[in-house]
Design a protein around this motif. Sequence first.
Motif, PDB file in Angstrom:
ATOM      1  N   ALA A 116       0.840  -1.203   0.000  1.00  0.00           N
ATOM      2  CA  ALA A 116       0.000   0.000   0.000  1.00  0.00           C
ATOM      3  C   ALA A 116       0.874   1.252   0.000  1.00  0.00           C
ATOM      4  O   ALA A 116       2.011   1.243   0.485  1.00  0.00           O
ATOM      5  N   LYS A 117       0.318   2.300  -0.546  1.00  0.00           N
ATOM      6  CA  LYS A 117       1.034   3.569  -0.576  1.00  0.00           C
ATOM      7  C   LYS A 117       1.283   4.041   0.858  1.00  0.00           C
ATOM      8  O   LYS A 117       0.411   3.943   1.712  1.00  0.00           O
ATOM      9  N   TYR A 118       2.482   4.505   1.108  1.00  0.00           N
ATOM     10  CA  TYR A 118       2.921   4.994   2.409  1.00  0.00           C
ATOM     11  C   TYR A 118       2.972   3.902   3.467  1.00  0.00           C
ATOM     12  O   TYR A 118       2.952   4.176   4.668  1.00  0.00           O
ATOM     13  N   ASP A 119       3.031   2.658   3.036  1.00  0.00           N
ATOM     14  CA  ASP A 119       3.131   1.540   3.970  1.00  0.00           C
ATOM     15  C   ASP A 119       4.462   0.848   3.735  1.00  0.00           C
ATOM     16  O   ASP A 119       4.930   0.751   2.608  1.00  0.00           O
ATOM     17  N   GLU A 120       5.076   0.359   4.788  1.00  0.00           N
ATOM     18  CA  GLU A 120       6.368  -0.292   4.637  1.00  0.00           C
ATOM     19  C   GLU A 120       6.248  -1.811   4.510  1.00  0.00           C
ATOM     20  O   GLU A 120       7.242  -2.479   4.301  1.00  0.00           O
ATOM     21  N   PHE A 121       5.047  -2.340   4.615  1.00  0.00           N
ATOM     22  CA  PHE A 121       4.891  -3.793   4.631  1.00  0.00           C
ATOM     23  C   PHE A 121       4.494  -4.337   3.266  1.00  0.00           C
ATOM     24  O   PHE A 121       3.495  -3.922   2.682  1.00  0.00           O
ATOM     25  N   TYR A 122       5.303  -5.260   2.783  1.00  0.00           N
ATOM     26  CA  TYR A 122       5.073  -5.960   1.522  1.00  0.00           C
ATOM     27  C   TYR A 122       4.481  -7.320   1.872  1.00  0.00           C
ATOM     28  O   TYR A 122       5.062  -8.082   2.646  1.00  0.00           O
ATOM     29  N   THR A 123       3.309  -7.600   1.328  1.00  0.00           N
ATOM     30  CA  THR A 123       2.643  -8.874   1.580  1.00  0.00           C
ATOM     31  C   THR A 123       2.706  -9.717   0.317  1.00  0.00           C
ATOM     32  O   THR A 123       2.275  -9.276  -0.747  1.00  0.00           O
ATOM     33  N   LEU A 124       3.246 -10.914   0.449  1.00  0.00           N
ATOM     34  CA  LEU A 124       3.343 -11.858  -0.659  1.00  0.00           C
ATOM     35  C   LEU A 124       2.532 -13.086  -0.293  1.00  0.00           C
ATOM     36  O   LEU A 124       2.628 -13.590   0.835  1.00  0.00           O
ATOM     37  N   SER A 125       1.707 -13.555  -1.224  1.00  0.00           N
ATOM     38  CA  SER A 125       0.919 -14.753  -0.946  1.00  0.00           C
ATOM     39  C   SER A 125       0.933 -15.680  -2.151  1.00  0.00           C
ATOM     40  O   SER A 125       0.962 -15.229  -3.297  1.00  0.00           O
ATOM     41  N   PHE A 126       0.921 -16.963  -1.842  1.00  0.00           N
ATOM     42  CA  PHE A 126       0.791 -18.011  -2.845  1.00  0.00           C
ATOM     43  C   PHE A 126      -0.517 -18.727  -2.564  1.00  0.00           C
ATOM     44  O   PHE A 126      -0.777 -19.138  -1.438  1.00  0.00           O
ATOM     45  N   ALA A 127      -1.331 -18.863  -3.585  1.00  0.00           N
ATOM     46  CA  ALA A 127      -2.613 -19.542  -3.429  1.00  0.00           C
ATOM     47  C   ALA A 127      -2.774 -20.548  -4.550  1.00  0.00           C
ATOM     48  O   ALA A 127      -2.161 -20.428  -5.614  1.00  0.00           O
TER      49      ALA A 127
END
Length: 176
Positions: A116-127
């Motif tokens: 997300a913009k201005y967020d430091e967290f990168y979320t990666l998912s495998f489904a």
Amino acid sequence: MSESKVNIYDHNAVKQILDDHVVKILTDSGYKEDTSLSNVKIVLGLISCGVAALSHYYPVPFPNNQLVLLVCVISYSICSLILQYIASYKEKDIFYFTHARDRYSNDAIQAASSLAKYDEFYTLSFARKGKGTRKVDQKQSYAKYFYSDGVFANEVFEKDVKTLLSDYQKNKKKEQ
């Protein structure tokens, strides 16, 4: 991949580098890209362009070609709605679709990410591709994957992605 350097304050560039490296890791792990949805989108785009060209260059002058124009406008609108549906409900945050590694397994993956913009967290998912509930995800600060000068720490990121991929594959074995 060669050494990647990015402005760590540009979220789009950061996400692009991380997503590109995920694709490379999945490809190196034996997964091949499934381009069928992209092919459908290309065909729909070509149909839309053809219909638009037909509406402009149909040889009969305007008052007499109203039915053709109506059909062209409706066809173009339907193609646009289908493309919007694909982007909004099928793809969402998914940036890479894979085939199963062999025809006897059901381990095709949909890789999705968000930053997300201005967020430091990168979320990666495998489904799992298709029906099913198998999904693993990981949320990390992207600062973990970059040095202070913006150089990408490939080894750290690759280790985390391979761990997530391993968790996904273990989860698959539990289902069987």
